[in-house]
Motif scaffolding. Structure first.
Motif: not given
Length: 227
Positions: A61-81
């Motif tokens: 989801d994009i619009r969420m409290p605490v950490m939105d989906g954009l920040a979470a996507t950036e964090a996930v996709r920055a990791r190997p594998g």
């Protein structure tokens, strides 16, 4: 002869609405080749759950409290594998969707997408194919006001300067929504050669997928060129 079990796609669902999560779990649970391995109510929970359950696809989801989906996507996709990410939104012109795509999401789905299409999208993304056509990407971009248009165009053209002439033509064809076979027909290349050029483009430009190629070509203004 030996038979092999069909591969099960492991999915993590991230949405702050429990009803939406329950609906997605029920929807995906009806597919024999898909397994929902975890749920999260906001983006801050995503990385620990990815570490714990090793999903192949994250419905984000994009619009969420605490950490939105954009920040979470950036964090996930920055990791190997990293797992693939499909962005979920009720707004097909949400500027955050574009941010998620630029961060490496494999595409986006509206929350009112028919269940069968969501299931098909999960399977497609798990196989390494984006679920957002370049044509849809261009329509999305066109609906979002961008006050940094000139700066982004200059930056995109500077990045694309790393490509040779043939790779540039292939990149533009990807931005036009052409398949590898269509690109080969237009540029008089074999499909394996087109695949090699696409792989080279992704490597040279440090991109994740064809959607990001299409976004970069669009940002550079090359889809409007008549050269």
């Amino acid at each position: 002869m030996t038979s092999t079990e069909p591969r099960t796609v492991r999915v993590l669902i991230v949405d702050d609405d429990p009803l939406v999560r329950a609906g997605l779990v029920m929807m995906l649970g009806g597919a024999a080749d898909i397994s929902v391995v975890g749920e999260a109510g906001d983006g801050s929970q995503v990385l620990p759950l990815v570490d714990r359950h090793a999903p192949e696809v994250v419905l984000m989801d994009i619009r969420m409290p605490v950490m939105d989906g954009l920040a979470a996507t950036e964090a996930v996709r920055a990791r190997p594998g990293a797992p693939e990410v499909i962005v979920l939104t009720t707004f097909d012109a949400d500027d955050q969707v574009l941010g998620a795509l630029r961060a490496g999401a494999a595409g986006f789905l509206l929350k009112d997408t028919p269940p069968g299409e969501i299931v098909a999208a999960v399977r497609k993304v798990a196989q390494g194919h984006p679920v957002l056509s370049p044509a849809v990407t261009r329509r999305l971009i066109a609906r979002v006001a961008d006050s940094e248009h000139d700066r982004r165009r200059a930056q995109a053209r500077e990045r694309l300067a790393a490509l040779n002439d043939r790779e540039r033509k292939v990149a533009v064809a990807v931005g036009q929504g052409r398949s590898n076979a269509e690109i080969g027909a237009v540029l008089f290349l074999g499909v394996p050669t087109v695949k090699t050029h696409v792989s080279s483009i992704l490597t040279k430009l440090a991109l994740n997928n064809r959607v990001q190629i299409a976004l970069l070509v669009h940002d550079a203004g090359l889809l409007d060129d008549r050269e």
